[in-house]
Enzyme design. Structure first.
Site, short mmCIF file in Angstrom:
data_model
loop_
_atom_site.label_atom_id
_atom_site.label_comp_id
_atom_site.label_asym_id
_atom_site.label_seq_id
_atom_site.Cartn_x
_atom_site.Cartn_y
_atom_site.Cartn_z
N TYR A 1 -11.37 -15.47 5.54
CA TYR A 1 -12.50 -14.55 5.68
C TYR A 1 -12.27 -13.58 6.84
O TYR A 1 -11.85 -13.99 7.94
CB TYR A 1 -13.82 -15.32 5.87
CG TYR A 1 -14.91 -14.35 6.30
CD1 TYR A 1 -15.46 -13.46 5.36
CD2 TYR A 1 -15.30 -14.24 7.63
CE1 TYR A 1 -16.39 -12.51 5.76
CE2 TYR A 1 -16.23 -13.29 8.02
CZ TYR A 1 -16.77 -12.43 7.09
OH TYR A 1 -17.67 -11.48 7.48
N GLY B 1 -13.70 -11.85 9.49
CA GLY B 1 -13.93 -12.03 10.91
C GLY B 1 -13.12 -13.17 11.52
O GLY B 1 -12.91 -13.22 12.72
N SER C 1 -24.69 -9.35 14.69
CA SER C 1 -24.07 -9.20 13.37
C SER C 1 -25.14 -8.99 12.30
O SER C 1 -26.16 -9.67 12.28
CB SER C 1 -23.26 -10.45 13.05
OG SER C 1 -22.28 -10.64 14.05
N GLY D 1 -27.66 -3.88 11.87
CA GLY D 1 -27.84 -2.44 11.75
C GLY D 1 -26.90 -1.54 12.51
O GLY D 1 -27.18 -0.34 12.62
N THR E 1 -23.69 -0.58 11.64
CA THR E 1 -23.06 0.37 10.71
C THR E 1 -24.08 1.42 10.27
O THR E 1 -23.77 2.61 10.18
CB THR E 1 -22.48 -0.39 9.50
OG1 THR E 1 -21.58 -1.38 9.97
CG2 THR E 1 -21.75 0.56 8.55
N ASN F 1 -23.24 -11.86 2.59
CA ASN F 1 -22.29 -11.36 3.59
C ASN F 1 -21.05 -10.75 2.92
O ASN F 1 -19.97 -10.74 3.48
CB ASN F 1 -21.88 -12.47 4.56
CG ASN F 1 -21.10 -11.94 5.77
OD1 ASN F 1 -21.44 -10.89 6.32
ND2 ASN F 1 -20.04 -12.64 6.16
N SER F 2 -21.23 -10.23 1.70
CA SER F 2 -20.09 -9.53 1.07
C SER F 2 -19.84 -8.25 1.85
O SER F 2 -20.76 -7.67 2.43
CB SER F 2 -20.39 -9.26 -0.40
OG SER F 2 -21.61 -8.58 -0.56
N GLY G 1 -32.50 6.22 8.63
CA GLY G 1 -32.45 7.58 9.16
C GLY G 1 -33.59 7.89 10.12
O GLY G 1 -33.44 8.66 11.09
P1 GTP Z 1 -21.83 -6.49 11.53
O1 GTP Z 1 -20.81 -5.74 10.73
O2 GTP Z 1 -22.05 -7.89 10.98
O3 GTP Z 1 -21.56 -6.53 12.99
O4 GTP Z 1 -23.26 -5.83 11.24
P2 GTP Z 1 -23.99 -4.45 11.54
O5 GTP Z 1 -24.76 -4.58 12.81
O6 GTP Z 1 -23.04 -3.31 11.42
O7 GTP Z 1 -25.06 -4.43 10.37
P3 GTP Z 1 -25.38 -3.37 9.22
O8 GTP Z 1 -25.55 -1.98 9.71
O9 GTP Z 1 -24.39 -3.56 8.14
O10 GTP Z 1 -26.82 -3.86 8.72
C1 GTP Z 1 -27.01 -5.07 8.10
C2 GTP Z 1 -28.37 -5.22 7.49
O11 GTP Z 1 -29.41 -4.64 8.28
C3 GTP Z 1 -28.45 -4.59 6.12
O12 GTP Z 1 -29.10 -5.49 5.26
C4 GTP Z 1 -29.30 -3.37 6.34
O13 GTP Z 1 -29.97 -3.00 5.18
C5 GTP Z 1 -30.23 -3.80 7.47
N1 GTP Z 1 -30.69 -2.66 8.30
C6 GTP Z 1 -29.92 -1.78 8.97
N2 GTP Z 1 -30.67 -0.84 9.61
C7 GTP Z 1 -31.95 -1.15 9.35
C8 GTP Z 1 -33.20 -0.58 9.75
O14 GTP Z 1 -33.27 0.41 10.47
N3 GTP Z 1 -34.33 -1.20 9.29
C9 GTP Z 1 -34.27 -2.31 8.49
N4 GTP Z 1 -35.41 -2.85 8.10
N5 GTP Z 1 -33.11 -2.87 8.09
C10 GTP Z 1 -31.97 -2.31 8.52
C1 SPV Z 2 -19.81 -9.56 12.49
O1 SPV Z 2 -20.07 -10.68 12.00
O2 SPV Z 2 -20.32 -9.18 13.58
C2 SPV Z 2 -18.92 -8.62 11.80
C3 SPV Z 2 -18.22 -9.09 10.62
O3 SPV Z 2 -18.76 -7.50 12.22
S1 SPV Z 2 -16.87 -10.09 11.03
O4 SPV Z 2 -15.69 -9.23 11.17
O5 SPV Z 2 -16.70 -11.03 9.96
O6 SPV Z 2 -17.10 -10.77 12.29
MN MN Z 3 -19.82 -7.16 14.11
#
Ligand code: GTP
Ligand code: SPV
Ligand code: MN
Length: 591
Positions: free
Chosen positions: A197, A199, A248, A251, A253, A374-375, A501
């Site tokens: 996996y 990470g 993780s 939000g 990304t 977590n796909s 946004g």
């Molecule tokens: P890692 O890659 O695991 O480190 O995660 P990340 O922090 O980059 O998370 P990512 O942006 O992928 O968001 C993950 C989840 O948060 C998704 O299900 C999104 O739909 C939700 N999400 C992101 N931004 C918002 C927001 O502003 N409001 C809400 N309600 N959900 C959000």
């Molecule tokens: C996290 O879990 O914070 C990620 C995905 O960004 S992984 O690379 O699997 O840790």
């Molecule tokens: Mn991360």
């Protein structure tokens, strides 16, 4: 490919241990990668997707027991337990080497050892660092080739040097009973076994760029953080950068690729992505804090990503992307996940590889999902329509604000600002968030995740807090520090703030504060915006709702103080007095 004797000796030594049939050095050429892709498809490790709709894209499924990071099997291996600290799993290095070598001995028999030279950060950038990962898995090679700069150029840059992170990955039997993700910070070494996996095995990411790098940063006076980096361009064309740490799947990304609402677009505001997960930050010659994104791609959460929630992320996955554990839509040989659109595929294979029955799909029951929660997608950064011009420069971008945040249904307001750097460090240190599917274990339980680094800090977290305090003294022009919470819910559990946004409205206040253009009101926890200072034009949120989002409930915060005390009580050695002082101030403010 290299005459670096130390490197050649090490590769040989490892080869004698794991006994591969052959050794292949990854040169970074398209020919070689293409051959590996074809082999992976022939071996059933990847499925080639529709070339017209998703050119260069593939689907991969991991074993169902291997779909997320495994924090309880992640170890920091230092001579003393104290160096790893109370929040990490620890093992004495020689004991762990013994255990791991027993597991991996002979495990590459019949397989190929791939040697991946990779650079975290643009090759040759003074802020970049080199790693060599040995793996027996084509999927790891192909993902690493997207996530980092890989190949001959890295070896040329390394020359005869000996400063690289030694990484060994062995998939073995992907047996969760023998799965270990181990960092040896003093030896610059990473070993992960029995997993495939992301990470756990794309070692450049969490193992190196956070766990090992945070340790290096402490010793060398810089910071490795679980932070996105984004630039906000104002109508005059000036770009200000912020870095934000959310746990993780909370939000990063999404915020990193945000599309401003109409009212801002009209005025000429633009957002530029520098990074979506990791920031390496150093004090620049001008006294500001400069950040680079050490990665070269995005390993993003697929579910919930769609053209409305995150157009830029979706665009980034349009070509040359590897999808992991999403559903396969048989009608057109493309991919699908929950939240991509409302059209449930009628003929699909779920993430486990079984036929999926859309009539049984129940949003509330994760076990009926076509894609694993977590796909992920592994997409080249250069695909991102809003990628910053600064991305490849390697000089870094100056950070005006640092933002912390997490998932809190009640306690934390939409946004608040810390009163000082040290208070900001306190705000980061008390971060709490509901757990997500990004790591194995229960989902939705509030846990402390300081600076979003709980699973990623490569040394004693008390000393990590101390390092933050020390860094503050070394940055003449400190970024201002804020906390945000997009996840407040109403009594029915619905998110109150529209998020995505619309978070731009909050960023705008943050930047205005950095430029002394916006007002604030004092509260027990820090500075809050005046309700009229967050722009609500064009939004279906009224002032009263906003006031509720900004509310600081003293009773909840008194409870919070108890939780913080419990958490702080874990730490003895090296815990900075400054944070105890901040806690006392908070407690006093709540009286
Ligand atoms: P890692 O890659 O695991 O480190 O995660 P990340 O922090 O980059 O998370 P990512 O942006 O992928 O968001 C993950 C989840 O948060 C998704 O299900 C999104 O739909 C939700 N999400 C992101 N931004 C918002 C927001 O502003 N409001 C809400 N309600 N959900 C959000
Ligand atoms: C996290 O879990 O914070 C990620 C995905 O960004 S992984 O690379 O699997 O840790
Ligand atoms: Mn991360």
């Amino acid at each position: 490919m290299t005459e670096n004797k130390k490197l050649l000796d090490w590769v040989n030594e490892m080869a004698q241990l794991v006994e591969p049939d052959r050794i292949v050095w990854i040169d970074g050429s398209e020919e070689q990668l293409d051959r590996l892709r074809r082999e992976a498809v022939e071996a059933g490790e990847m499925i080639k997707l529709n070339e017209e709709k998703l050119p260069g894209c593939f689907l991969h499924r991991t074993k169902p027991n291997d779909v997320a990071r495994v924090e309880d099997r992640t170890f920091i291996c230092t001579p003393t337990e104290r160096e790893a600290g109370p929040t990490n799993h620890w093992c004495e290095p020689s004991e762990m080497y013994d255990k791991l070598y027993k597991i991996v001995r002979g495990s590459y028999k019949g397989r190929t050892m791939y040697v991946i030279p990779y650079s975290m950060g643009p090759i040759g950038s003074p802020l970049a660092k080199i790693g060599i990962e040995l793996t027996d898995t084509r999927y790891v090679v192909l993902n690493m080739s997207i996530m980092a700069r890989c190949g001959q150029k890295v070896l040329d840059t390394l020359g005869n040097g000996d400063d690289w992170v030694h990484g060994l990955h062995a998939s073995c039997d992907v047996d969760p009973e023998y799965r270990y993700i181990c960092q040896f910070p003093q030896d610059n070494t990473i070993i992960s076994v029995n997993s495939n996996y992301g990470g756990n095995v794309l070692q450049g990411k969490k193992c190196f760029a956070l766990r090992i790098a945070s340790y290096q940063g402490k010793n060398e006076g810089w910071m490795a953080e679980h932070m996105l980096i984004l630039g906000i361009e104002n109508p005059k064309g000036e770009v200000k950068y912020v870095a934000a740490a959310f746990p993780s799947a909370c939000g990063k990304t999404n915020l990193a690729m945000l599309i401003p609402p109409e009212i801002y677009k009209k005025q000429g505001y633009k957002v530029w992505t520098v990074g979506d997960d990791i920031a390496w930050m150093r004090v620049g010659a001008d006294g500001r804090l400069y950040a680079i994104n050490p990665e070269n791609g995005f390993f993003g959460v697929a579910p919930g990503t769609n053209s409305h929630s995150n157009y830029n992320a979706l665009k980034s996955t349009g070509r040359d992307t590897i999808f992991t554990n999403v559903a396969l839509n048989l009608d057109d040989n493309t991919v699908w996940w929950e939240g991509l659109n409302q059209d449930l595929p009628q003929h699909a294979i779920d993430w486990r590889g079984n036929p999926w029955d859309p009539s049984k799909f129940d949003k509330a029951d994760k076990s009926t999902c076509a894609a694993h929660p977590n796909s992920r997608f592994t997409a080249p950064a250069k695909n991102c329509p809003c990628l910053s011009e600064e991305f490849d420069k390697g000089t870094g971008v100056p950070i005006s604000a640092i933002i912390f945040g997490g998932r809190r249904a009640k306690t934390a307001p939409l946004v608040y600002q810390s009163r000082s750097w040290n208070h900001g460090v306190f705000v980061g240190s008390i971060m709490g968030s509901e757990t997500t599917a990004a790591a194995a274990g229960a989902v939705g339980v509030v846990r402390r995740d300081p600076m979003a680094m709980l699973p990623f800090c490569g040394y004693n977290m008390a000393e990590y807090f101390g390092h933050w305090i020390e860094m503050g003294k070394k940055i003449p022009h400190q970024p201002k520090i804020f906390n945000v919470n997009w996840f407040r819910t109403d009594d029915e559990g619905n998110f109150i703030w529209p998020g995505y946004g619309e978070n731009m409205r909050v960023l705008k206040w943050i930047l205005d504060r950095c430029e002394d253009k916006a007002d604030a009101v004092e509260s027990p926890i820090g500075y809050l915006p005046k309700a009229e200072d967050i722009d609500l034009e064009g939004l279906d949120v009224d002032r009263d709702t906003l006031k509720a989002l900004l509310d600081v409930d003293r009773d909840l915060w008194r409870e919070e103080v108890k939780g913080i005390k419990e958490f702080y009580a874990k730490f003895t050695y090296g815990f900075p007095q400054e944070l105890n002082d901040e806690l006392a101030t908070l407690e006093n403010n709540l009286k």
